[in-house]
Design a protein around this motif. Sequence first.
Motif: not given
Length: 429
Positions: A33-37, A45-48, A75-79, A127-128
């Motif tokens: 899964p994708f996320g931001v850390f 961006g990262g992946v767990a 980047g710093d958002t997944l948008l 993401a916002k």
Amino acid sequence: MPIDLNATHDPKRRSWVESANAADTDFPIQNLPFGVFDDGRGPRGGVALGDSIIDLKALLDTGEIAGAAAEAAAGDTLLPLFACSRSEVSALRARLSDLYRADGASDRTHAHDALVPMQNARLLLPAKPTAFTDFCTSADHILRMAGSGGRTPMPAWATLPVAYNGRASSVAVSGTPVVRPVGQVVPPGSSDMVVAAEPMLDFELEFGAWLGGPVNSLGESVDMTQADEILFGCCLVNDWSARGIQFYEMLLGPHLGKSFLTTISPWVVTMEALAPFRVAGRGRTADQPDLPSYLDDPYDRSSGGLNVELTAELDTGAGPHTIVHTNVAELFWTLAQMVAHQASGGAPLEIGDLIATGTVSGAADEARACLVEITKLGKEPLTLPDGTQRTMLEDGDTLTLRGRAVAEGYVPIGFGPCAGTVQPARTTR
């Protein structure tokens, strides 16, 4: 259209990151899964994977991954990632799966260097949301709540997925403090309104979906096939409820009783990762109306549901205790039906919209997914193993949601915790 199963779903696949092979992990190599850390070097961006995070920027900088989805996810958002095509996201997942599979390439230098211990990172909002819509799609929740209040539910619950537009600005990541709101309430035993700290703070165990593209324009609708393709990935949602404020203000619908905080889990589990866990949508009984044609689709009937087991744990200070066991498959409406209905009046969807299912209650008593259901509007307090009782959440209580997708023959995948601790109201007006 159905998402084809591929090598990333192979239950025999293992990772050289040993924690990803643990039976109880939410993040085996089949998930990704994708996320931001942020580990102190800035949000990205990262992946767990197991107990680690794959730093996508590090892999991008070394050339181990490339392409539109890789650049969008780093980047710093997944948008930007949500705007990528399914094929682009699928290609990125396939590359990551190959990099970290046990029988993959022998040179793992760059892949190893890109691993960040999850315990050393702060997980951020992925993401916002451009908008947030909270649905009410559990027949059991609707009928049970109406029955407890001695009311007959409005007929719309069976012909459309009921919803309200919430506040995207108050969607926050797991771990955000839950500050008890202040508002207009009528205290128990009184008939007069007062402005006070919310006396009936509740949780709602919900399931959420982030929307990707392509989306509709103003005045256009989307059909059920398009709606399913717009779904990018899923998360857990706790749409905290100030019941006192909510019950007093409910002339048009919930407003301040629901807008103070919505907590989501930080990882976005893609629809591709969830493909093995698709199940038939919940059927209708003979006395329930037929589906409107714009919400009816053969694939959705056969595979619109998800077999995701959900739990809620309450910790009042003596350790966590599970108080809810339910399943997304219990819902009366599917995610695609929610998307199609949202757009049916011509309102344009946007990439990065967040939708939530509403309380995921099932038929069993253990599947009552909020305290007003569990306690029957406060008439029967919840008693925990240490004797502590609750009718509503008190200051200091921690509520944690968990989810796990399961299917015979496949490796289970999870979402990570969605948690919040209640803090006292800051002011009274």
